[in-house]
Design a protein around this motif. Structure first.
Motif, short mmCIF file in Angstrom:
data_model
loop_
_atom_site.label_atom_id
_atom_site.label_comp_id
_atom_site.label_asym_id
_atom_site.label_seq_id
_atom_site.Cartn_x
_atom_site.Cartn_y
_atom_site.Cartn_z
N ILE A 103 -25.25 -0.62 -9.44
CA ILE A 103 -23.92 -1.12 -9.60
C ILE A 103 -23.02 0.08 -10.13
O ILE A 103 -21.63 -0.31 -9.55
N ASN A 104 -23.77 1.13 -10.40
CA ASN A 104 -22.64 2.29 -10.76
C ASN A 104 -22.23 2.98 -9.40
O ASN A 104 -21.24 3.71 -9.44
N ASP A 105 -22.93 2.58 -8.42
CA ASP A 105 -22.33 3.14 -7.06
C ASP A 105 -21.42 2.66 -6.45
O ASP A 105 -20.48 2.74 -5.36
N VAL A 106 -21.27 1.20 -6.65
CA VAL A 106 -20.45 0.18 -6.10
C VAL A 106 -19.13 0.49 -6.83
O VAL A 106 -18.80 0.45 -8.10
N ASN A 107 -18.01 0.74 -6.00
CA ASN A 107 -16.58 0.69 -6.40
C ASN A 107 -15.96 -0.84 -6.32
O ASN A 107 -15.15 -0.83 -7.30
N SER A 108 -15.91 -1.22 -5.43
CA SER A 108 -15.38 -2.48 -5.31
C SER A 108 -16.04 -3.58 -4.18
O SER A 108 -17.11 -3.39 -3.58
N VAL A 109 -15.48 -5.01 -4.50
CA VAL A 109 -16.22 -6.00 -3.75
C VAL A 109 -15.04 -6.33 -2.79
O VAL A 109 -14.15 -6.81 -3.16
N TYR A 110 -15.66 -6.56 -1.73
CA TYR A 110 -14.67 -7.04 -0.33
C TYR A 110 -14.15 -8.26 -0.75
O TYR A 110 -14.66 -9.42 -1.29
N GLN A 111 -12.74 -8.35 -0.52
CA GLN A 111 -11.98 -9.74 -0.69
C GLN A 111 -11.50 -9.99 0.64
O GLN A 111 -11.37 -11.25 0.84
N PHE A 112 -10.52 -9.28 1.32
CA PHE A 112 -10.09 -9.43 2.76
C PHE A 112 -9.73 -8.28 3.48
O PHE A 112 -9.75 -7.46 2.79
N HIS A 113 -9.45 -8.42 4.71
CA HIS A 113 -8.75 -7.24 5.25
C HIS A 113 -7.71 -7.63 6.10
O HIS A 113 -7.41 -8.96 6.68
N ILE A 114 -7.12 -6.63 6.52
CA ILE A 114 -5.97 -6.79 7.71
C ILE A 114 -6.17 -5.90 8.95
O ILE A 114 -5.98 -4.60 8.59
N PRO A 115 -6.03 -6.46 10.03
CA PRO A 115 -6.39 -5.68 11.03
C PRO A 115 -5.32 -4.59 11.25
O PRO A 115 -3.90 -4.69 11.12
N LEU A 116 -6.00 -3.48 11.77
CA LEU A 116 -4.90 -2.38 12.32
C LEU A 116 -4.13 -1.83 11.22
O LEU A 116 -3.69 -0.53 11.52
N VAL A 117 -3.88 -2.21 9.95
CA VAL A 117 -3.11 -1.34 9.09
C VAL A 117 -3.78 -0.29 8.36
O VAL A 117 -2.77 0.48 8.00
N GLY A 118 -5.03 -0.28 8.49
CA GLY A 118 -5.73 1.01 7.96
C GLY A 118 -5.15 2.09 8.65
O GLY A 118 -5.03 3.30 7.89
N GLY A 119 -5.04 1.87 10.10
CA GLY A 119 -4.82 3.33 10.62
C GLY A 119 -3.37 3.86 10.35
O GLY A 119 -3.11 4.92 9.93
N PHE A 120 -2.55 2.88 10.07
CA PHE A 120 -0.91 3.20 9.54
C PHE A 120 -1.16 3.71 8.19
O PHE A 120 -0.24 4.81 7.84
N ILE A 121 -1.93 3.41 7.23
CA ILE A 121 -2.11 3.67 6.08
C ILE A 121 -2.55 5.24 5.98
O ILE A 121 -2.04 6.23 5.16
N ASP A 122 -3.51 5.38 6.72
CA ASP A 122 -3.93 6.84 6.94
C ASP A 122 -2.96 7.79 7.55
O ASP A 122 -2.96 9.00 7.15
N PHE A 123 -2.09 7.32 8.31
CA PHE A 123 -1.09 8.16 8.69
C PHE A 123 0.04 8.65 7.96
O PHE A 123 0.51 9.52 7.60
N LEU A 124 0.29 7.28 6.97
CA LEU A 124 1.04 7.58 5.84
C LEU A 124 0.72 8.55 4.89
O LEU A 124 1.53 9.17 4.10
N LYS A 125 -0.67 8.79 4.89
CA LYS A 125 -1.21 9.78 3.73
C LYS A 125 -0.96 11.25 4.13
O LYS A 125 -0.93 12.20 3.42
N GLN A 126 -0.62 11.22 5.55
CA GLN A 126 -0.31 12.69 5.75
C GLN A 126 1.03 13.07 5.78
O GLN A 126 2.06 12.22 5.76
N PRO A 127 1.51 14.37 5.50
CA PRO A 127 2.81 14.75 5.25
C PRO A 127 3.69 14.27 6.38
O PRO A 127 4.90 13.69 6.05
N LEU A 128 3.59 14.46 7.46
CA LEU A 128 4.09 14.18 8.61
C LEU A 128 4.55 12.65 8.70
O LEU A 128 5.66 12.09 8.85
N GLY A 129 3.49 11.72 8.19
CA GLY A 129 3.61 10.25 8.42
C GLY A 129 4.40 9.97 7.09
O GLY A 129 5.33 8.80 7.40
#
Length: 255
Positions: free
Chosen positions: A132-158
């Motif tokens: 349990i110490n290795d587990v950070n979170s339990v899956y609730q739901f997901h949103i398609p395609l948005v993860g790539g956008f968030i990754d881009f936001l993390k970059q300075p240019l994004g």
């Protein structure tokens, strides 16, 4: 029509602000997380992760945004639970989201075996068992395609292209709207004042015209008074002469 347009403009402004605020919260959460120690960025107890591979294809795809609930003392992990756990690869920590396929008890401690749903990519369970110490979170739901956008936001240019520039454009638009409202208000005020001034001038012009007309009539009457008097005298004289001629005719007939 104007009311609907105004309501639509307000709704659009609110939507833009909400999107900006959500984006800022996500980026700030990502920046402030202690990634060196494997800490995940979270917002009010919920963790977000962008899917970097297709190991869970069929459940969620690469590029999706996975939302999970942070593990606490009330968290229960069972078989088929999808968890996000920390793995150390070299000197870096990475987050992996896989399904629990087996739960065992080792000396009173639950341990979990995980595996990706995409059996072509993950034909066998992941190496090592997790606690349990290795587990950070339990899956609730997901949103398609948005993860790539968030990754881009993390970059300075994004961050600049998707947050800073749009916000500056939004602020400029709001300033433009305020200036337009102010100028329109001043224009309406000037038109109203001009309308009032024109009305007063028109009234003065009508009064002056009326007085001039009355004066002209008075002067005309004064100019025509002698001629009228002479005409009246001439008419009276003719009347008297006619009466005298009539009397003489009557006297001649009497003789």
């Amino acid at each position: 029509m104007k009311t609907l347009k105004k309501i639509g403009g307000i709704a659009l402004d609110i939507l833009i602000v909400l999107i900006f605020l959500i984006s800022v919260v996500l980026v700030v959460a990502n920046i402030t997380a202690d990634k060196e120690n494997g800490e995940q960025p979270n917002v009010f107890g919920y963790v977000i992760n962008s899917v970097q591979s297709d190991s869970m294809s069929g459940t969620f795809e690469k590029g999706a945004l996975v939302v999970g609930k942070l593990v606490d003392e009330n968290t229960v992990v069972t078989k088929d639970t999808i968890i996000t756990f920390t793995q150390r690869v070299g000197s870096e920590y990475i987050q992996n989201t896989h399904r629990v396929v087996n739960v065992q008890n080792a000396g009173g401690i639950e341990i979990y075996q995980t595996q990706g749903d995409n059996r072509e990519r993950c034909p066998s369970p992941d190496d090592g068992w997790k606690t349990i110490n290795d587990v950070n979170s339990v899956y609730q739901f997901h949103i398609p395609l948005v993860g790539g956008f968030i990754d881009f936001l993390k970059q300075p240019l994004g961050f600049i292209l998707c947050l800073v520039l749009p916000m500056l454009a939004f602020i400029a638009w709001q300033v433009y709207k305020l200036i337009s409202i102010y100028l329109q208000s001043k224009k309406e005020q000037m038109l109203e004042e001009a309308k009032d001034n024109v009305s007063d001038e028109a009234k003065d012009a009508i009064i002056r015209e009326y007085l001039a007309k009355m004066q002209a009539q008075s002067e005309a009457a004064e100019d025509n008074a002698p001629a009228k008097e002479a005409a009246e005298t001439e008419e009276a004289k003719e009347t008297v002469e006619a009466e005298e001629a009539k009397e003489e005719n009557n006297a001649d007939k009497g003789e």
